[in-house]
Motif scaffolding. Structure first.
Motif, PDB file in Angstrom:
ATOM      1  N   CYS A 321       0.851  -1.192   0.000  1.00  0.00           N
ATOM      2  CA  CYS A 321       0.000   0.000   0.000  1.00  0.00           C
ATOM      3  C   CYS A 321       0.885   1.239   0.000  1.00  0.00           C
ATOM      4  N   ARG A 322       0.803   2.010  -1.087  1.00  0.00           N
ATOM      5  CA  ARG A 322       1.567   3.258  -1.185  1.00  0.00           C
ATOM      6  C   ARG A 322       0.589   4.409  -1.358  1.00  0.00           C
ATOM      7  N   ARG A 323       0.618   5.329  -0.411  1.00  0.00           N
ATOM      8  CA  ARG A 323      -0.250   6.499  -0.451  1.00  0.00           C
ATOM      9  C   ARG A 323       0.596   7.739  -0.181  1.00  0.00           C
ATOM     10  N   SER A 324       0.331   8.793  -0.938  1.00  0.00           N
ATOM     11  CA  SER A 324       1.086  10.032  -0.723  1.00  0.00           C
ATOM     12  C   SER A 324       0.203  11.219  -1.075  1.00  0.00           C
ATOM     13  N   LEU A 325       0.498  12.361  -0.447  1.00  0.00           N
ATOM     14  CA  LEU A 325      -0.237  13.588  -0.737  1.00  0.00           C
ATOM     15  C   LEU A 325       0.005  14.002  -2.180  1.00  0.00           C
ATOM     16  N   GLN A 326      -1.026  14.514  -2.817  1.00  0.00           N
ATOM     17  CA  GLN A 326      -0.950  14.925  -4.208  1.00  0.00           C
ATOM     18  C   GLN A 326      -1.357  16.391  -4.303  1.00  0.00           C
ATOM     19  N   ASP A 327      -0.704  17.125  -5.201  1.00  0.00           N
ATOM     20  CA  ASP A 327      -1.097  18.512  -5.431  1.00  0.00           C
ATOM     21  C   ASP A 327      -2.546  18.596  -5.885  1.00  0.00           C
ATOM     22  N   GLU A 328      -3.144  19.741  -5.710  1.00  0.00           N
ATOM     23  CA  GLU A 328      -4.532  19.961  -6.116  1.00  0.00           C
ATOM     24  C   GLU A 328      -4.724  19.552  -7.583  1.00  0.00           C
ATOM     25  N   CYS A 329      -5.788  18.793  -7.842  1.00  0.00           N
ATOM     26  CA  CYS A 329      -6.073  18.294  -9.185  1.00  0.00           C
ATOM     27  C   CYS A 329      -7.450  18.787  -9.639  1.00  0.00           C
ATOM     28  N   SER A 330      -7.711  18.620 -10.916  1.00  0.00           N
ATOM     29  CA  SER A 330      -9.008  19.043 -11.453  1.00  0.00           C
ATOM     30  C   SER A 330     -10.126  18.080 -11.080  1.00  0.00           C
ATOM     31  N   GLY A 331      -9.763  16.901 -10.584  1.00  0.00           N
ATOM     32  CA  GLY A 331     -10.755  15.914 -10.188  1.00  0.00           C
ATOM     33  C   GLY A 331     -10.077  14.612  -9.813  1.00  0.00           C
ATOM     34  N   SER A 332     -10.877  13.596  -9.540  1.00  0.00           N
ATOM     35  CA  SER A 332     -10.352  12.282  -9.162  1.00  0.00           C
ATOM     36  C   SER A 332     -10.377  11.347 -10.363  1.00  0.00           C
ATOM     37  N   ARG A 333      -9.382  10.476 -10.410  1.00  0.00           N
ATOM     38  CA  ARG A 333      -9.253   9.513 -11.510  1.00  0.00           C
ATOM     39  C   ARG A 333      -8.575   8.276 -10.929  1.00  0.00           C
ATOM     40  N   PHE A 334      -9.311   7.181 -10.808  1.00  0.00           N
ATOM     41  CA  PHE A 334      -8.742   5.994 -10.166  1.00  0.00           C
ATOM     42  C   PHE A 334      -9.369   4.741 -10.753  1.00  0.00           C
ATOM     43  N   GLU A 335      -8.659   3.613 -10.566  1.00  0.00           N
ATOM     44  CA  GLU A 335      -9.041   2.367 -11.227  1.00  0.00           C
ATOM     45  C   GLU A 335      -8.677   1.168 -10.371  1.00  0.00           C
ATOM     46  N   CYS A 336      -9.571   0.184 -10.345  1.00  0.00           N
ATOM     47  CA  CYS A 336      -9.299  -1.110  -9.708  1.00  0.00           C
ATOM     48  C   CYS A 336      -9.252  -2.193 -10.783  1.00  0.00           C
ATOM     49  N   ILE A 337      -8.372  -3.158 -10.590  1.00  0.00           N
ATOM     50  CA  ILE A 337      -8.308  -4.326 -11.467  1.00  0.00           C
ATOM     51  C   ILE A 337      -8.539  -5.571 -10.631  1.00  0.00           C
ATOM     52  N   PHE A 338      -9.420  -6.445 -11.129  1.00  0.00           N
ATOM     53  CA  PHE A 338      -9.766  -7.693 -10.455  1.00  0.00           C
ATOM     54  C   PHE A 338      -9.683  -8.838 -11.457  1.00  0.00           C
ATOM     55  N   ALA A 339      -9.533 -10.041 -10.914  1.00  0.00           N
ATOM     56  CA  ALA A 339      -9.822 -11.223 -11.717  1.00  0.00           C
ATOM     57  C   ALA A 339     -11.340 -11.309 -11.836  1.00  0.00           C
ATOM     58  N   PHE A 344     -18.531 -10.891  -9.448  1.00  0.00           N
ATOM     59  CA  PHE A 344     -17.983  -9.537  -9.520  1.00  0.00           C
ATOM     60  C   PHE A 344     -19.058  -8.461  -9.548  1.00  0.00           C
ATOM     61  N   ASP A 345     -20.149  -8.693 -10.245  1.00  0.00           N
ATOM     62  CA  ASP A 345     -21.189  -7.666 -10.345  1.00  0.00           C
ATOM     63  C   ASP A 345     -21.724  -7.289  -8.967  1.00  0.00           C
ATOM     64  N   GLU A 346     -21.852  -8.275  -8.087  1.00  0.00           N
ATOM     65  CA  GLU A 346     -22.306  -7.991  -6.721  1.00  0.00           C
ATOM     66  C   GLU A 346     -21.233  -7.215  -5.949  1.00  0.00           C
ATOM     67  N   LYS A 347     -19.982  -7.580  -6.179  1.00  0.00           N
ATOM     68  CA  LYS A 347     -18.888  -6.855  -5.530  1.00  0.00           C
ATOM     69  C   LYS A 347     -18.879  -5.390  -5.971  1.00  0.00           C
ATOM     70  N   LEU A 348     -19.111  -5.172  -7.262  1.00  0.00           N
ATOM     71  CA  LEU A 348     -19.105  -3.805  -7.767  1.00  0.00           C
ATOM     72  C   LEU A 348     -20.214  -2.973  -7.128  1.00  0.00           C
ATOM     73  N   LYS A 349     -21.366  -3.579  -6.909  1.00  0.00           N
ATOM     74  CA  LYS A 349     -22.452  -2.857  -6.239  1.00  0.00           C
ATOM     75  C   LYS A 349     -22.029  -2.421  -4.842  1.00  0.00           C
ATOM     76  N   GLU A 350     -21.344  -3.323  -4.113  1.00  0.00           N
ATOM     77  CA  GLU A 350     -20.848  -2.974  -2.767  1.00  0.00           C
ATOM     78  C   GLU A 350     -19.847  -1.824  -2.840  1.00  0.00           C
ATOM     79  N   ILE A 351     -18.947  -1.912  -3.812  1.00  0.00           N
ATOM     80  CA  ILE A 351     -17.905  -0.877  -3.949  1.00  0.00           C
ATOM     81  C   ILE A 351     -18.526   0.477  -4.239  1.00  0.00           C
ATOM     82  N   GLN A 352     -19.449   0.517  -5.185  1.00  0.00           N
ATOM     83  CA  GLN A 352     -20.011   1.796  -5.585  1.00  0.00           C
ATOM     84  C   GLN A 352     -20.926   2.371  -4.501  1.00  0.00           C
TER      85      GLN A 352
END
Length: 356
Positions: A321-339, A344-352
């Protein structure tokens, strides 16, 4: 205008191997008289690494939506051609998706129309030796395809190894020594720039080594995985368009938030682009991290998110787990990868539900 003899390096490595860190370090040390460019080909549709690699004087071209089965896509060719013509670089560094097969990229770079344009140099593979005890990595064809195809094999993140992990990498790497120009360890993203100028070796022949070396996982790997397939489909990556292999869906789970879901070859990426007015509070974010880490199918989370009072750059796998402060951005942009699996569809409902 010069087009001839642009040096090209493909820098591969499985998810979480540290490709972005190594490339950032290389870009920080570009010789003053040279101009470099980077082509990033990511599996997901959101595109993360292009923003993370931004560097003054370096042209970055991001091609999201990389197919696992091939890269013979219009988007890849167009991106490469734009870098050649517009940036006119001395060197192009290509970062493929971490779960793709690099052989096809080198074949594409070797096409006749690039013969007098590109000077293909040694291909690099970064691997985190701590994953040699994880059957998920050892059982994934791309893991060994990347190693097989490399001229330079690097045990990355060696600053995080204990003595036994360092020795295990060295023992593991011996079976590949005949086809490698360099086998080395790297700490904190360090990389000798001279390795980039090593020649490209012919990797078309079968390698005589044992993929089950030093582990009990029954790994039945075909060296020619997809190498000889004639993939002639055009990946224009219009969202909601089904490719021959990949399926991409676009949705809006909340106001100002777009979600891109992509399924391909047993893997799934789900990425979000959120406008600047979206944020997640610290408690829900920790719950989100705990949730995705609880799924055995989770591979990686990467991107930039707006938390309550700040932005964070995050890069998380099941083992790190690597987390660090980031300069101000125009918005959020992030992605998860799964097998991908039937749950998975049920997992995605929980995540969202947690995120939005």
């Amino acid at each position: 205008m010069r087009f001839q003899g642009i040096k090209v390096n493909v820098i591969t490595g499985f998810l979480g191997a540290g490709k972005t860190t190594v490339i950032k370090n290389l870009l920080a040390g570009v010789p003053q008289h040279e101009k470099w460019a980077v082509l990033v080909n990511e599996f997901g549709e959101v595109g993360i690494d292009g923003d993370l690699l931004k560097q003054d004087g370096v042209a970055i071209k991001q091609v999201p939506g990389g197919c696992l089965c091939c890269v013979a896509s219009a988007a890849f060719s167009v991106g490469l051609n734009e870098l050649i013509k517009q940036a006119q670089p001395d060197r192009i560094v290509i970062e493929p998706t971490g779960i793709g097969h690099p052989h096809q990229i080198v074949e594409q770079l070797s096409a006749d129309h690039y013969r007098d344009v590109l000077d293909i140099r040694g291909t690099v593979c970064l691997m985190d030796a701590r994953n040699l005890s994880d059957p998920r990595y050892l059982g994934h064809p791309a893991f060994f395809d990347q190693i097989d195809d490399a001229d330079v094999l690097i045990g990355s993140k060696a600053d995080l190894y204990d003595d036994s992990q360092e020795q295990r990498f060295l023992d593991f790497a011996k079976q590949f020594a005949a086809s490698k120009s360099v086998i080395a360890l790297s700490s904190n993203g360090e990389f000798d720039p001279a390795w980039l100028d090593l020649p490209r070796v012919d990797h078309n022949s079968h390698h005589d080594h044992d993929h089950d070396h030093d582990h009990d996982h029954d790994h039945d790997h075909d060296h020619d995985h997809d190498h000889d397939h004639d993939h002639d489909h055009d990946h224009d990556h219009d969202h909601d368009h089904n490719h021959n292999h990949a399926k991409v869906f676009k949705s809006q789970p909340a106001a100002g938030v777009t979600c891109y879901l992509k399924r391909d070859q047993g893997m799934v990426s789900v990425g979000w682009i959120a406008e600047s007015n979206w944020s997640i509070d610290d408690e829900r974010f920790e719950q989100f991290l705990a949730l995705i880490n609880s799924f055995p199918s989770f591979w990686r989370l990467k991107g930039v998110l707006r938390l309550e009072n700040h932005f964070e750059s995050i890069n998380i796998t099941q083992g790190e787990c690597r987390r660090s402060l980031q300069d101000e951005c125009s918005g959020s942009r992030f992605e998860c990868i799964f097998a991908d699996d039937e749950s998975f569809d049920e997992k995605l409902k929980e995540i969202q539900k947690l995120l939005f």
